[in-house]
Design a protein around this motif. Structure first.
Motif, PDB file in Angstrom:
ATOM      1  N   ALA A  28       0.837  -1.200   0.000  1.00 30.40           N
ATOM      2  CA  ALA A  28       0.000   0.000   0.000  1.00 30.40           C
ATOM      3  C   ALA A  28       0.873   1.251   0.000  1.00 30.40           C
ATOM      4  N   LEU A  29       0.416   2.265  -0.714  1.00 27.92           N
ATOM      5  CA  LEU A  29       1.066   3.579  -0.694  1.00 27.92           C
ATOM      6  C   LEU A  29      -0.017   4.643  -0.858  1.00 27.92           C
ATOM      7  N   GLY A  30       0.107   5.712  -0.087  1.00 21.01           N
ATOM      8  CA  GLY A  30      -0.793   6.851  -0.224  1.00 21.01           C
ATOM      9  C   GLY A  30       0.034   8.116  -0.289  1.00 21.01           C
ATOM     10  N   ASP A  31       0.432   8.510  -1.496  1.00 22.30           N
ATOM     11  CA  ASP A  31       1.332   9.653  -1.639  1.00 22.30           C
ATOM     12  C   ASP A  31       0.645  10.867  -2.256  1.00 22.30           C
ATOM     13  N   LYS A  32      -0.620  11.051  -1.875  1.00 20.95           N
ATOM     14  CA  LYS A  32      -1.307  12.302  -2.217  1.00 20.95           C
ATOM     15  C   LYS A  32      -0.489  13.478  -1.695  1.00 20.95           C
ATOM     16  N   GLU A  33       0.103  13.286  -0.519  1.00 17.73           N
ATOM     17  CA  GLU A  33       1.119  14.198   0.005  1.00 17.73           C
ATOM     18  C   GLU A  33       2.450  13.479  -0.175  1.00 17.73           C
ATOM     19  N   PRO A  34       3.392  14.047  -0.946  1.00 18.11           N
ATOM     20  CA  PRO A  34       4.560  13.283  -1.411  1.00 18.11           C
ATOM     21  C   PRO A  34       5.507  12.808  -0.322  1.00 18.11           C
ATOM     22  N   TRP A  35       5.397  13.311   0.911  1.00 20.96           N
ATOM     23  CA  TRP A  35       6.285  12.848   1.978  1.00 20.96           C
ATOM     24  C   TRP A  35       6.143  11.342   2.208  1.00 20.96           C
ATOM     25  N   ALA A  36       4.959  10.793   1.912  1.00 23.60           N
ATOM     26  CA  ALA A  36       4.740   9.360   2.182  1.00 23.60           C
ATOM     27  C   ALA A  36       5.629   8.496   1.290  1.00 23.60           C
ATOM     28  N   ALA A  37       5.833   8.910   0.041  1.00 25.68           N
ATOM     29  CA  ALA A  37       6.736   8.168  -0.840  1.00 25.68           C
ATOM     30  C   ALA A  37       8.189   8.378  -0.411  1.00 25.68           C
ATOM     31  N   THR A  38       8.503   9.587   0.064  1.00 19.88           N
ATOM     32  CA  THR A  38       9.846   9.840   0.597  1.00 19.88           C
ATOM     33  C   THR A  38      10.107   8.956   1.807  1.00 19.88           C
ATOM     34  N   HIS A  39       9.085   8.738   2.614  1.00 24.35           N
ATOM     35  CA  HIS A  39       9.207   7.862   3.782  1.00 24.35           C
ATOM     36  C   HIS A  39       9.586   6.447   3.344  1.00 24.35           C
ATOM     37  N   LEU A  40       8.956   5.950   2.303  1.00 20.96           N
ATOM     38  CA  LEU A  40       9.308   4.622   1.781  1.00 20.96           C
ATOM     39  C   LEU A  40      10.745   4.622   1.260  1.00 20.96           C
ATOM     40  N   PHE A  41      11.105   5.654   0.522  1.00 26.20           N
ATOM     41  CA  PHE A  41      12.448   5.737  -0.066  1.00 26.20           C
ATOM     42  C   PHE A  41      13.535   5.787   1.000  1.00 26.20           C
ATOM     43  N   GLU A  42      13.321   6.577   2.064  1.00 29.28           N
ATOM     44  CA  GLU A  42      14.362   6.675   3.089  1.00 29.28           C
ATOM     45  C   GLU A  42      14.581   5.339   3.790  1.00 29.28           C
ATOM     46  N   ASN A  43      13.539   4.540   3.894  1.00 29.71           N
ATOM     47  CA  ASN A  43      13.687   3.214   4.490  1.00 29.71           C
ATOM     48  C   ASN A  43      14.483   2.283   3.593  1.00 29.71           C
ATOM     49  N   VAL A  44      14.291   2.399   2.282  1.00 31.06           N
ATOM     50  CA  VAL A  44      15.090   1.606   1.347  1.00 31.06           C
ATOM     51  C   VAL A  44      16.552   2.048   1.414  1.00 31.06           C
ATOM     52  N   LEU A  45      16.771   3.350   1.524  1.00 34.12           N
ATOM     53  CA  LEU A  45      18.139   3.856   1.681  1.00 34.12           C
ATOM     54  C   LEU A  45      18.795   3.274   2.929  1.00 34.12           C
ATOM     55  N   LEU A  46      18.085   3.318   4.057  1.00 38.45           N
ATOM     56  CA  LEU A  46      18.638   2.799   5.304  1.00 38.45           C
ATOM     57  C   LEU A  46      18.947   1.313   5.185  1.00 38.45           C
ATOM     58  N   GLY A  47      18.042   0.558   4.581  1.00 37.06           N
ATOM     59  CA  GLY A  47      18.243  -0.882   4.434  1.00 37.06           C
ATOM     60  C   GLY A  47      19.359  -1.245   3.474  1.00 37.06           C
ATOM     61  N   THR A  48      19.659  -0.349   2.554  1.00 36.24           N
ATOM     62  CA  THR A  48      20.702  -0.615   1.557  1.00 36.24           C
ATOM     63  C   THR A  48      22.064  -0.120   2.026  1.00 36.24           C
ATOM     64  N   LEU A  49      22.108   1.075   2.591  1.00 42.21           N
ATOM     65  CA  LEU A  49      23.366   1.710   2.953  1.00 42.21           C
ATOM     66  C   LEU A  49      23.869   1.311   4.336  1.00 42.21           C
ATOM     67  N   GLY A  50      22.960   0.943   5.238  1.00 41.47           N
ATOM     68  CA  GLY A  50      23.342   0.766   6.637  1.00 41.47           C
ATOM     69  C   GLY A  50      23.319   2.117   7.351  1.00 41.47           C
ATOM     70  N   THR A  51      23.337   2.075   8.661  1.00 38.63           N
ATOM     71  CA  THR A  51      23.124   3.279   9.446  1.00 38.63           C
ATOM     72  C   THR A  51      24.190   4.349   9.214  1.00 38.63           C
ATOM     73  N   GLU A  52      25.455   3.977   9.231  1.00 35.16           N
ATOM     74  CA  GLU A  52      26.522   4.975   9.145  1.00 35.16           C
ATOM     75  C   GLU A  52      26.545   5.671   7.786  1.00 35.16           C
ATOM     76  N   ASN A  53      26.476   4.901   6.709  1.00 36.61           N
ATOM     77  CA  ASN A  53      26.484   5.526   5.389  1.00 36.61           C
ATOM     78  C   ASN A  53      25.202   6.310   5.132  1.00 36.61           C
ATOM     79  N   TYR A  54      24.095   5.837   5.679  1.00 35.60           N
ATOM     80  CA  TYR A  54      22.836   6.589   5.581  1.00 35.60           C
ATOM     81  C   TYR A  54      23.009   7.975   6.203  1.00 35.60           C
ATOM     82  N   LYS A  55      23.606   8.034   7.376  1.00 29.51           N
ATOM     83  CA  LYS A  55      23.836   9.319   8.046  1.00 29.51           C
ATOM     84  C   LYS A  55      24.774  10.204   7.233  1.00 29.51           C
TER      85      LYS A  55
END
Length: 431
Positions: free
Chosen positions: A202-229
């Protein structure tokens, strides 16, 4: 730094005017007018908590305050709009016009420190922290998130976890599936669900922050905490191969979302999972407040939860805070409210309804459900990462550019253009 703050305010005001103009409701302008007329006469509590469990939590906090201080009149000046989209617009206009509310909701981290504190709009609260004995009651890392240049500028009322994958228990049980722990497992599960005619994500990105929220989680899961920061400090480039890998994963995920995502807000997307029309949802744990308080669902019966794939042992931190703006006419009343907000009693009145956990380390775990207890424990041991979508990782101007870029990417799915846009926007992150 003053020049940067002025530029930030100008951008915030511009965004505010644009968002106010395109709002489908008159609530923002009405609240702004009411606040302007009554500022200084009432304790005006400005937030964007108008729906789901958030409104219940705020009302419980206000009720507790009014029981302690019945002679102080309170105005709940909440402005509707997910993640504060409309509220921040109204606030920017008022702050620029030297008409601040008595206190206002602001995310700890860059949104507070690089925005209102850098602009010279906030009073330090060191004396309140000392008076209330809070220096060892909030985690040091959390106090650091609301501090700048040795001064503390706001009081955290909660901790939200942003890296949660919510799922419909019945759908998973009926299809013999386990919640995914890795991205590979996510796509395996998603393919099986899609083959059965079930919307996997499910995704509800009528307000685009919701898609950014999904993207930042993919970034964290891919990069790891230190590189994400390091992305938010400019130490890691958005042209890094790991970022491209994350964008490709994000793009692939978008093949499994509901077709009407752009017409739904976050609650509407959550409802798809609640009703069994979609199987999974990546969103912060305000979803739990919505599921339990509004939809009357039961934790670990109707819905389950796990960390977003590849983020086990990590904790995407979002903290809502309130401070003391410069120039308010009732600073003593504001500090009384902040003292209640920061107390054990205040945090335990607010958070069980909001779906979040208390910011204090000495809150009462017995007042929280199974999800709350587990999250409180995870918060103590997990690697902490600041949220981009919710204002902790980077300044508001950069977040706005990311939201715009993500919104375009969800439609066009052009990886190179997306990364180039992020890299260009990120030049302002380098000190």
């Amino acid at each position: 730094m003053r020049k940067k703050a002025s530029a930030w305010l100008a951008l915030a005001l511009g965004i505010g005017m644009a968002l106010s103009g395109c709002s489908s409701s008159n609530s923002s302008s009405d609240n702004a007018k009411q606040g302007s007329q009554k500022a200084g006469e009432k304790l005006e509590i400005f937030s964007w908590w108008t729906g789901a469990g958030e409104e219940d939590g705020l009302k419980a906090l206000i009720k507790l305050f009014q029981e302690k201080y019945p002679d102080i009149e309170v105005e709940n000046a909440a402005v509707a709009g997910g993640a504060g989209t409309n509220a921040k617009a109204v606030l920017a206009s008022r702050m620029q016009g030297n008409d601040p509310p008595s206190t206002f909701q602001v995310h700890g981290g860059a949104e507070l420190n690089e925005g209102w504190v850098a602009a010279g709009k906030m009073e330090p609260l060191n004396d309140l922290y000392e008076k209330e004995g809070w220096m060892d009651k909030f985690p040091k890392a959390l106090i650091d998130m609301v501090s700048k240049d040795g001064n503390i500028y706001s009081v955290p009322v909660n901790i939200h976890r942003g890296n949660v994958l919510w799922y419909n228990k019945k759908i998973f049980a009926d299809n013999g599936l386990q919640p995914p722990k890795t991205f590979d497992e996510f796509f395996q599960v998603a393919d099986k669900l899609k083959a059965k005619g079930i919307t996997p994500l499910a995704l509800g990105d009528k307000e685009p922050w919701a898609a950014t929220h999904l993207f930042e989680n993919v970034l964290l899961g891919t990069l790891g905490t230190e590189n994400y920061k390091k992305l938010w400090t400019g130490e890691l480039s958005f042209n890094d191969p790991q970022v491209k890998q994350a964008v490709e994963t994000f793009k692939k995920m978008l093949n499994y979302i509901n077709e009407d995502h752009s017409s739904r807000n976050w609650q509407d997307a959550a409802q798809l999972v609640a009703e069994g029309k979609a199987a999974m949802y990546v969103m912060g744990d305000w979803v739990k407040g919505y599921f339990v308080n509004d939809l009357k669902l039961k934790v670990n019966e109707d819905f389950g939860y796990v960390p977003v794939p590849n983020t086990e042992g990590k904790f995407m931190v979002i903290t809502d805070t309130f401070g003391l703006p410069k120039g308010v006419k009732n600073p003593d009343d504001v500090k009384k409210f902040l003292a209640v907000l920061g107390s054990v009693e205040g945090q335990d009145a607010f958070n069980p309804l909001k779906g979040s956990i208390p910011a204090r380390i000495d809150a009462d775990p017995s007042k929280y459900d199974e999800y709350g207890k587990q999250t409180m424990q995870d918060f103590k041991t997990a690697e902490l990462a600041p949220s981009l979508a919710h204002g902790s990782a980077a300044p508001e101007g950069f977040v706005t550019k990311v939201n715009q870029a993500v919104n375009i990417f969800v439609t066009q799915k052009d990886v190179k253009t997306f990364i180039d846009t992020l890299a260009s926007a990120a030049t302002e992150l380098k000190k």
